[in-house]
Design a protein around this motif. Structure first.
Motif, PDB file in Angstrom:
ATOM      1  N   SER A 110       8.037  69.163  44.958  1.00 50.36           N
ATOM      2  CA  SER A 110       8.118  70.590  44.729  1.00 50.36           C
ATOM      3  C   SER A 110       8.293  70.772  43.296  1.00 50.36           C
ATOM      4  O   SER A 110       8.220  69.926  42.412  1.00 50.36           O
ATOM      5  CB  SER A 110       9.605  70.935  45.323  1.00 50.36           C
ATOM      6  OG  SER A 110       9.758  72.453  45.123  1.00 50.36           O
ATOM      7  N   SER A 111       7.837  72.094  43.044  1.00 47.07           N
ATOM      8  CA  SER A 111       7.667  72.391  41.704  1.00 47.07           C
ATOM      9  C   SER A 111       8.366  73.678  41.171  1.00 47.07           C
ATOM     10  O   SER A 111       8.640  74.617  42.278  1.00 47.07           O
ATOM     11  CB  SER A 111       6.428  72.512  40.863  1.00 47.07           C
ATOM     12  OG  SER A 111       5.827  73.531  41.608  1.00 47.07           O
ATOM     13  N   LEU A 112       9.187  73.810  40.024  1.00 46.56           N
ATOM     14  CA  LEU A 112       9.780  75.095  39.743  1.00 46.56           C
ATOM     15  C   LEU A 112       9.159  75.612  38.513  1.00 46.56           C
ATOM     16  O   LEU A 112       8.993  74.929  37.455  1.00 46.56           O
ATOM     17  CB  LEU A 112      11.195  74.743  39.488  1.00 46.56           C
ATOM     18  CG  LEU A 112      12.059  76.069  38.699  1.00 46.56           C
ATOM     19  CD1 LEU A 112      12.027  77.417  39.288  1.00 46.56           C
ATOM     20  CD2 LEU A 112      13.470  75.380  38.393  1.00 46.56           C
ATOM     21  N   HIS A 113       8.420  76.817  38.302  1.00 47.98           N
ATOM     22  CA  HIS A 113       7.781  77.562  37.250  1.00 47.98           C
ATOM     23  C   HIS A 113       8.707  78.595  36.685  1.00 47.98           C
ATOM     24  O   HIS A 113       9.034  79.416  37.619  1.00 47.98           O
ATOM     25  CB  HIS A 113       6.537  77.806  37.566  1.00 47.98           C
ATOM     26  CG  HIS A 113       5.742  78.356  36.577  1.00 47.98           C
ATOM     27  ND1 HIS A 113       5.077  77.587  35.476  1.00 47.98           N
ATOM     28  CD2 HIS A 113       5.471  79.940  36.288  1.00 47.98           C
ATOM     29  CE1 HIS A 113       4.447  78.492  34.613  1.00 47.98           C
ATOM     30  NE2 HIS A 113       4.704  79.772  34.883  1.00 47.98           N
TER      31      HIS A 113
ATOM     32  N   CYS B 108       9.603  67.749  40.883  1.00 45.74           N
ATOM     33  CA  CYS B 108      10.419  66.930  41.854  1.00 45.74           C
ATOM     34  C   CYS B 108       9.599  66.260  42.833  1.00 45.74           C
ATOM     35  O   CYS B 108       8.685  66.721  43.511  1.00 45.74           O
ATOM     36  CB  CYS B 108      11.341  68.065  42.531  1.00 45.74           C
ATOM     37  SG  CYS B 108      12.599  67.292  43.727  1.00 45.74           S
ATOM     38  N   ASN B 109       9.441  64.999  42.654  1.00 44.40           N
ATOM     39  CA  ASN B 109       8.720  64.210  43.642  1.00 44.40           C
ATOM     40  C   ASN B 109       9.372  63.104  44.199  1.00 44.40           C
ATOM     41  O   ASN B 109      10.344  62.623  43.813  1.00 44.40           O
ATOM     42  CB  ASN B 109       7.460  63.465  42.658  1.00 44.40           C
ATOM     43  CG  ASN B 109       6.791  64.439  41.973  1.00 44.40           C
ATOM     44  OD1 ASN B 109       5.869  65.174  42.577  1.00 44.40           O
ATOM     45  ND2 ASN B 109       6.903  64.671  40.679  1.00 44.40           N
ATOM     46  N   SER B 110       8.720  62.702  45.366  1.00 43.40           N
ATOM     47  CA  SER B 110       9.382  61.633  46.198  1.00 43.40           C
ATOM     48  C   SER B 110       8.072  60.945  47.019  1.00 43.40           C
ATOM     49  O   SER B 110       7.141  61.701  47.314  1.00 43.40           O
ATOM     50  CB  SER B 110      10.508  62.267  47.294  1.00 43.40           C
ATOM     51  OG  SER B 110      10.892  61.283  47.947  1.00 43.40           O
TER      52      SER B 110
ATOM     53  N   THR C 116      16.740  68.115  35.574  1.00 42.04           N
ATOM     54  CA  THR C 116      15.905  68.384  34.448  1.00 42.04           C
ATOM     55  C   THR C 116      16.865  69.402  33.582  1.00 42.04           C
ATOM     56  O   THR C 116      17.465  70.467  34.079  1.00 42.04           O
ATOM     57  CB  THR C 116      14.537  69.203  34.686  1.00 42.04           C
ATOM     58  OG1 THR C 116      13.709  68.323  35.353  1.00 42.04           O
ATOM     59  CG2 THR C 116      14.064  69.716  33.510  1.00 42.04           C
ATOM     60  N   ARG C 117      17.260  68.760  32.569  1.00 40.05           N
ATOM     61  CA  ARG C 117      18.040  69.726  31.692  1.00 40.05           C
ATOM     62  C   ARG C 117      17.098  70.883  30.792  1.00 40.05           C
ATOM     63  O   ARG C 117      16.557  70.175  29.737  1.00 40.05           O
ATOM     64  CB  ARG C 117      18.877  68.736  30.480  1.00 40.05           C
ATOM     65  CG  ARG C 117      20.237  69.574  30.126  1.00 40.05           C
ATOM     66  CD  ARG C 117      21.187  68.785  29.591  1.00 40.05           C
ATOM     67  NE  ARG C 117      21.896  68.108  30.547  1.00 40.05           N
ATOM     68  CZ  ARG C 117      22.694  68.617  31.186  1.00 40.05           C
ATOM     69  NH1 ARG C 117      23.126  69.884  30.959  1.00 40.05           N
ATOM     70  NH2 ARG C 117      23.456  68.019  32.077  1.00 40.05           N
TER      71      ARG C 117
ATOM     72  N   LEU D  33      14.064  58.705  47.226  1.00 35.55           N
ATOM     73  CA  LEU D  33      14.201  58.888  45.755  1.00 35.55           C
ATOM     74  C   LEU D  33      13.749  60.204  45.549  1.00 35.55           C
ATOM     75  O   LEU D  33      12.404  60.192  45.409  1.00 35.55           O
ATOM     76  CB  LEU D  33      13.679  57.618  45.012  1.00 35.55           C
ATOM     77  CG  LEU D  33      14.311  57.575  43.601  1.00 35.55           C
ATOM     78  CD1 LEU D  33      15.766  57.430  43.388  1.00 35.55           C
ATOM     79  CD2 LEU D  33      13.574  56.168  43.131  1.00 35.55           C
ATOM     80  N   LEU D  34      14.419  60.922  44.816  1.00 34.63           N
ATOM     81  CA  LEU D  34      13.825  62.280  44.408  1.00 34.63           C
ATOM     82  C   LEU D  34      13.684  61.932  42.633  1.00 34.63           C
ATOM     83  O   LEU D  34      14.791  61.922  42.219  1.00 34.63           O
ATOM     84  CB  LEU D  34      14.567  63.561  44.695  1.00 34.63           C
ATOM     85  CG  LEU D  34      14.475  64.177  46.212  1.00 34.63           C
ATOM     86  CD1 LEU D  34      15.490  64.856  46.348  1.00 34.63           C
ATOM     87  CD2 LEU D  34      12.970  64.806  46.032  1.00 34.63           C
ATOM     88  N   GLU D  35      12.675  62.204  42.171  1.00 35.21           N
ATOM     89  CA  GLU D  35      12.310  61.872  40.689  1.00 35.21           C
ATOM     90  C   GLU D  35      12.177  63.345  40.144  1.00 35.21           C
ATOM     91  O   GLU D  35      11.207  63.978  40.794  1.00 35.21           O
ATOM     92  CB  GLU D  35      11.088  61.088  40.443  1.00 35.21           C
ATOM     93  CG  GLU D  35      11.425  59.642  41.092  1.00 35.21           C
ATOM     94  CD  GLU D  35      12.383  58.814  39.958  1.00 35.21           C
ATOM     95  OE1 GLU D  35      12.531  57.634  40.465  1.00 35.21           O
ATOM     96  OE2 GLU D  35      12.529  59.184  39.044  1.00 35.21           O
ATOM     97  N   GLN D  36      12.747  63.547  39.331  1.00 36.04           N
ATOM     98  CA  GLN D  36      12.602  64.906  38.609  1.00 36.04           C
ATOM     99  C   GLN D  36      11.986  64.643  37.131  1.00 36.04           C
ATOM    100  O   GLN D  36      12.416  63.648  36.378  1.00 36.04           O
ATOM    101  CB  GLN D  36      13.962  65.724  38.610  1.00 36.04           C
ATOM    102  CG  GLN D  36      14.393  66.159  40.073  1.00 36.04           C
ATOM    103  CD  GLN D  36      15.516  67.268  39.499  1.00 36.04           C
ATOM    104  OE1 GLN D  36      16.428  66.923  40.258  1.00 36.04           O
ATOM    105  NE2 GLN D  36      15.346  68.341  39.180  1.00 36.04           N
ATOM    106  N   SER D  37      10.883  65.507  36.914  1.00 38.02           N
ATOM    107  CA  SER D  37      10.594  65.577  35.409  1.00 38.02           C
ATOM    108  C   SER D  37       9.994  66.729  34.903  1.00 38.02           C
ATOM    109  O   SER D  37      10.093  67.896  35.513  1.00 38.02           O
ATOM    110  CB  SER D  37       9.276  64.625  35.508  1.00 38.02           C
ATOM    111  OG  SER D  37       8.177  65.353  36.317  1.00 38.02           O
TER     112      SER D  37
END
Lengths: 115, 110
Positions: B72-75, B23-25, B104-105, B3-7
């Protein structure tokens, strides 16, 4: 730049009818995929295809679904008897090799509306 | 099932601001990819990260893969209205097909 192309962009069909969604993967790619995205939900894996056979499929990909590579360029997804819940965006993707450290390239999608 | 949880699920910011999405799992991924999706279109690949701790930059976007390859993260630096879209992370464990997070919208207001 090579790209995955899908046709049609939008398909409206009556419940119970058969539909065929078409994709032309990137020419030197060997692995092909179908994904779907119901409105507002996540992109979900349906099936992967390699060497003219299904390599993996999800629970969504039941007997109503089939895939085919009828020639050297096209990759099709057939839904035999569409249901209302099949309404979604269907994305075709391809990759040069099995997805490990490589990317999947997606087409623009076919919006299927079952009425 | 991985499960990939995005926040966060939604993010609205002013032009010029910086932001980070996550993005966490609980699963370990052999690779993780970030896509951007516009309404009615297919996901467009932004980057693939493979090595734990890896950092990749794409202009104003910085992608990082966690040391344990579970997150993972996106900055985005100095966000612009053109950055508006749905940002999806997707991961591959090596045993299962590519799985996607819900995304993430992002909305960047001029």
């Amino acid at each position: 730049e090579p790209e995955v192309t899908q046709t049609p962009s939008h398909q409206v069909t009556q419940m119970g009818q058969e539909v065929i969604l078409r994709c032309v993967p990137i020419s030197n790619h060997l692995y092909f995929y179908w994904y779907r995205q119901i409105l507002g939900q996540k992109v979900e894996f349906l099936v992967s295809f390699y060497n003219n056979e299904i390599s993996e499929k999800s629970e969504i990909f039941d007997d109503q679904f089939s895939v085919e590579r009828p020639d050297g360029s096209n990759f099709t997804l057939k839904i035999r008897s569409t249901k209302l819940e099949d309404s979604a965006m269907y994305f075709c993707a391809s990759s040069p090799r099995r997805l490990t450290n490589t990317e999947a390239f997606f087409g623009q999608g076919t919006r299927l509306t079952v009425v | 099932t991985q499960l990939l949880e995005q926040s966060p699920q939604f993010l609205s910011i002013q032009e010029g601001e910086n932001l980070t999405v996550y993005c966490n799992s609980s699963s370990v991924f052999s690779s993780l990819q970030w896509y951007r999706q516009e309404p009615g279109e297919g996901p467009v690949l932004l980057v693939t990260v493979v090595t734990g701790g890896e950092v990749k930059k794409l202009k104003r976007l910085t992608f990082q893969f966690g040391d344990a390859r579970k997150d993972s993260s996106l900055h985005i630096t100095a966000a612009q209205p053109g950055d508006t879209g749905l940002y999806l992370c997707a991961g591959y464990t090596g045993n299962t097909p590519l799985v996607f997070g819900k995304g993430t919208r992002l909305s960047v207001i001029a």
